[in-house]
Design an enzyme around this catalytic site. Sequence first.
Site, PDB file in Angstrom:
ATOM      1  N   ASP A   1       0.818  -1.219   0.000  1.00 23.66           N
ATOM      2  CA  ASP A   1       0.000   0.000   0.000  1.00 23.66           C
ATOM      3  C   ASP A   1       0.851   1.268   0.000  1.00 23.66           C
ATOM      4  O   ASP A   1       2.077   1.219   0.180  1.00 23.66           O
ATOM      5  CB  ASP A   1      -0.956  -0.014   1.204  1.00 23.66           C
ATOM      6  CG  ASP A   1      -0.281  -0.398   2.517  1.00 23.66           C
ATOM      7  OD1 ASP A   1       0.964  -0.465   2.559  1.00 23.66           O
ATOM      8  OD2 ASP A   1      -0.992  -0.635   3.495  1.00 23.66           O
TER       9      ASP A   1
ATOM     10  N   ASP B   1      -6.977  -2.067  14.186  1.00 21.09           N
ATOM     11  CA  ASP B   1      -8.387  -2.338  13.875  1.00 21.09           C
ATOM     12  C   ASP B   1      -8.552  -3.625  13.065  1.00 21.09           C
ATOM     13  O   ASP B   1      -9.604  -3.872  12.493  1.00 21.09           O
ATOM     14  CB  ASP B   1      -9.013  -1.146  13.121  1.00 21.09           C
ATOM     15  CG  ASP B   1      -8.344  -0.869  11.774  1.00 21.09           C
ATOM     16  OD1 ASP B   1      -7.439  -1.638  11.369  1.00 21.09           O
ATOM     17  OD2 ASP B   1      -8.740   0.107  11.110  1.00 21.09           O
TER      18      ASP B   1
ATOM     19  N   HIS C   1      -6.839  -4.559  10.372  1.00 21.85           N
ATOM     20  CA  HIS C   1      -6.655  -4.491   8.915  1.00 21.85           C
ATOM     21  C   HIS C   1      -5.392  -5.206   8.439  1.00 21.85           C
ATOM     22  O   HIS C   1      -4.413  -5.321   9.175  1.00 21.85           O
ATOM     23  CB  HIS C   1      -6.666  -3.032   8.412  1.00 21.85           C
ATOM     24  CG  HIS C   1      -5.501  -2.191   8.819  1.00 21.85           C
ATOM     25  ND1 HIS C   1      -5.585  -0.828   9.011  1.00 21.85           N
ATOM     26  CD2 HIS C   1      -4.192  -2.492   9.054  1.00 21.85           C
ATOM     27  CE1 HIS C   1      -4.407  -0.351   9.336  1.00 21.85           C
ATOM     28  NE2 HIS C   1      -3.541  -1.338   9.379  1.00 21.85           N
TER      29      HIS C   1
ATOM     30  N   GLU D   1      -9.527  -1.555   5.598  1.00 19.15           N
ATOM     31  CA  GLU D   1     -10.108  -1.176   6.876  1.00 19.15           C
ATOM     32  C   GLU D   1     -11.396  -1.964   7.142  1.00 19.15           C
ATOM     33  O   GLU D   1     -11.952  -2.576   6.211  1.00 19.15           O
ATOM     34  CB  GLU D   1     -10.407   0.325   6.861  1.00 19.15           C
ATOM     35  CG  GLU D   1      -9.186   1.200   6.574  1.00 19.15           C
ATOM     36  CD  GLU D   1      -8.181   1.247   7.721  1.00 19.15           C
ATOM     37  OE1 GLU D   1      -8.075   0.280   8.498  1.00 19.15           O
ATOM     38  OE2 GLU D   1      -7.462   2.256   7.814  1.00 19.15           O
TER      39      GLU D   1
HETATM   40  P1  PGA Z   1       2.434  -1.443  12.626  1.00 20.08           P
HETATM   41  O1  PGA Z   1       1.251  -1.446  11.572  1.00 20.08           O
HETATM   42  O2  PGA Z   1       3.411  -2.468  12.154  1.00 20.08           O
HETATM   43  O3  PGA Z   1       3.000  -0.046  12.567  1.00 20.08           O
HETATM   44  O4  PGA Z   1       1.830  -1.775  13.939  1.00 20.08           O
HETATM   45  C1  PGA Z   1       0.768  -2.654  11.118  1.00 20.08           C
HETATM   46  C2  PGA Z   1      -0.304  -2.425  10.092  1.00 20.08           C
HETATM   47  O5  PGA Z   1      -0.982  -1.391  10.140  1.00 20.08           O
HETATM   48  O6  PGA Z   1      -0.478  -3.301   9.252  1.00 20.08           O
END
Ligand code: PGA
Length: 260
Positions: free
Chosen positions: A67, A142, A144, A149
């Site tokens: 992404d 959350d 994802h 999302e």
């Molecule tokens: P993070 O994010 O590794 O910064 O916790 C993980 C994600 O959003 O997939």
Amino acid sequence: MIEIIIQQDYLAMSQCAAQIIAQVVIAKPSCVLGLATGATPIGTYQELIRMHKQGLDLSGVRSFNLDEYLGLGLEPEKAYADDQSYERFMQEEFLNHVNIKKENIFVPQGKSKDPEKFCSWYEEQIKQSGGIDLQLLGIGGDGHWAFNEPGSSLSSRTRVVKLADQTIEDNYQSFFKKAKIEKKQMPRQAITMGIGTILESRQLLMIANGAKKAPVIAKALEGPVSSEITASAIQIFKGDAKVVLDKSAAFELKRCRIEV
Ligand code: PGA
């Protein structure tokens, strides 16, 4: 099948994840790796860089990132990438330190003039590369995967999406705050591979660390499969999925524990 591997701490989790990736590269030097950004994979990339210095050859590898923020990324025709872009993150944390060829690196172009068209092109590139052999994944607070999302269809493809408030808050705390960027100036949209796209990979490797991730890891692995926790799609994945956790992130799991 999902294999859950629980490691002592962040370093051990990172070493284990890097070993799994290195095994794929050694078995198939021309493999296609799906790469992820975020705080979680930084240690995995450091370990892979260390292995590369000791001889791990990545010159045949092709990589596709999950992404990118809409509006951030590479300036067209230039090598320069915006500070908070995932393009820049990948350069600094991994790609500048290994020998994946530039022409074989794909990161969604957040500055594309026609993002929708870009999304179809990106899907096509993945297909033409023969599909992703191993997709590395973090998990958002959350639930994802990438920027899929809550509410994203489990058959979604690469597309432009709106970020959830929790993701904006999490990414503000992890990255933007340090760079002294105000929350209201953060990007609100992104380009993301879809859950359907991710599920077409031949192998998945999800990593998570820290107590903050424990509730969402339990929901994704042991709760119902739901578009409210898009990482729960791992339960319907048909190939080989590995989940590498540190002890804290595994704390709320009730079943299927393999501790090493
Ligand atoms: P993070 O994010 O590794 O910064 O916790 C993980 C994600 O959003 O997939």
